[in-house]
Design a protein around this motif. Structure first.
Motif, short mmCIF file in Angstrom:
data_model
loop_
_atom_site.label_atom_id
_atom_site.label_comp_id
_atom_site.label_asym_id
_atom_site.label_seq_id
_atom_site.Cartn_x
_atom_site.Cartn_y
_atom_site.Cartn_z
N ARG A 97 35.49 3.82 15.21
CA ARG A 97 35.47 5.29 15.25
C ARG A 97 36.19 5.86 14.02
O ARG A 97 35.71 6.83 13.41
CB ARG A 97 36.15 5.76 16.53
CG ARG A 97 36.10 7.26 16.74
CD ARG A 97 36.76 7.62 18.06
NE ARG A 97 36.03 7.07 19.20
CZ ARG A 97 36.51 6.08 19.98
NH1 ARG A 97 37.70 5.55 19.73
NH2 ARG A 97 35.80 5.64 20.99
N SER A 156 31.02 14.91 17.58
CA SER A 156 30.51 14.17 18.74
C SER A 156 30.34 12.71 18.35
O SER A 156 30.21 12.38 17.17
CB SER A 156 29.18 14.75 19.22
OG SER A 156 28.19 14.64 18.21
N GLU A 157 30.34 11.85 19.34
CA GLU A 157 30.23 10.42 19.06
C GLU A 157 29.29 9.74 20.04
O GLU A 157 29.02 10.25 21.13
CB GLU A 157 31.58 9.73 19.13
CG GLU A 157 32.14 9.63 20.54
CD GLU A 157 33.25 8.60 20.66
OE1 GLU A 157 33.66 8.32 21.80
OE2 GLU A 157 33.72 8.09 19.63
N GLN A 158 28.81 8.59 19.64
CA GLN A 158 28.00 7.74 20.50
C GLN A 158 28.39 6.30 20.22
O GLN A 158 28.24 5.81 19.10
CB GLN A 158 26.51 7.95 20.23
CG GLN A 158 25.61 7.10 21.13
CD GLN A 158 24.14 7.35 20.88
OE1 GLN A 158 23.77 8.10 19.97
NE2 GLN A 158 23.29 6.73 21.66
N SER A 184 26.31 12.85 9.57
CA SER A 184 26.39 11.76 10.55
C SER A 184 26.78 10.49 9.83
O SER A 184 26.42 10.28 8.66
CB SER A 184 25.06 11.56 11.27
OG SER A 184 24.72 12.71 12.04
N ASN A 227 28.87 5.80 16.33
CA ASN A 227 28.21 6.79 15.49
C ASN A 227 28.82 8.17 15.77
O ASN A 227 29.03 8.53 16.94
CB ASN A 227 26.71 6.84 15.79
CG ASN A 227 26.03 5.52 15.49
OD1 ASN A 227 25.95 5.10 14.35
ND2 ASN A 227 25.55 4.85 16.53
#
Length: 231
Positions: free
Chosen positions: A158, A187-189, A29, A222
């Motif tokens: 990103r 995956s992203e947040q 991460s 993230n």
């Protein structure tokens, strides 16, 4: 029976092998953050008045809000950037908590109207706040800075996050003496827009207006990436 036992053993071995293959992953991460000067501010302001008569309290509040809305229009604030967020009328009680056991009574009424205002020209911000106070605003619920179009900043954040995650995965693979494989899952947040921890002076107030410093805001993304292991 022997054939059945052989097939069961083969299936079990296959399942174990598949599970082992699935376990051959490196998961990391990382966060990417971009700092930028804000180009927009949002204010939550309001007017509250008390009066013995409910109608009088509401009229005083409504008159002040009408004057504020007219002033904002004169200053070039677009109608789409002004929105009523809360309108309330509540009794004001007298005698609550007294020791004599007397029943509390309504002594008056409090009328409140809260308005959300988006200011897209930060050079006007100080003057706008000064003007609405003069027109009767006596309740400020907050001031925050933002970015009108955060997508380019999110894309930059990103890219930073993906680069950082990839570098971490490569370091882990090298330390474990394995070969890093392709990306299996990502995956992203998006963390949204927040005030930067270290703020820089950024004057936004006109002469005679309330002094305001915009500083910097941060845009964060993230990501969690899962890589395969080639060998």
């Amino acid at each position: 029976m022997k054939k059945f036992a052989f097939l069961a053993a083969l299936m079990a071995a296959t399942a174990v092998g598949a599970a082992h293959a699935e376990e051959r992953r490196i998961t990391v991460s990382a966060a990417g953050t971009v700092l930028a000067e804000p180009d927009m501010a949002t204010i939550t302001l309001g007017v509250t008045n008390e009066n013995a008569q409910a109608a009088a309290a509401m009229k005083a509040t409504s008159d002040a809000v009408s004057q504020i809305l007219a002033r904002l229009d004169q200053m070039g604030i677009d109608a789409r950037d002004v929105q009523t967020r809360d309108l309330s009328l509540s009794p004001v009680w007298a005698g609550r908590g007294n020791q004599a056991g007397e029943r509390p009574e309504i002594s008056g009424f409090s009328a409140s109207n809260r308005v959300f205002v988006r200011v897209r020209d930060l050079t006007q911000l100080g003057a706008v706040m000064d003007a609405v106070i003069q027109d009767g605003a006596n309740d400020f619920g907050g001031l925050s800075f933002g970015i009108q179009d955060p997508k380019p900043l999110e894309a930059e954040a990103r890219a930073k996050a993906v680069a950082e995650a990839t570098a971490k995965a490569e370091q882990l693979a090298q330390a474990a003496t394995v070969t890093l494989g392709p990306v299996q899952q990502i995956s992203e947040q998006v963390g949204g827009i927040r005030p930067a921890a270290q703020m820089r002076e950024f004057a936004t107030a006109d002469a005679g207006g309330i002094p305001v410093a915009g500083g910097e805001v941060s845009v964060s993304v993230n990501v969690t990436m899962e890589f395969g292991i080639s060998q």
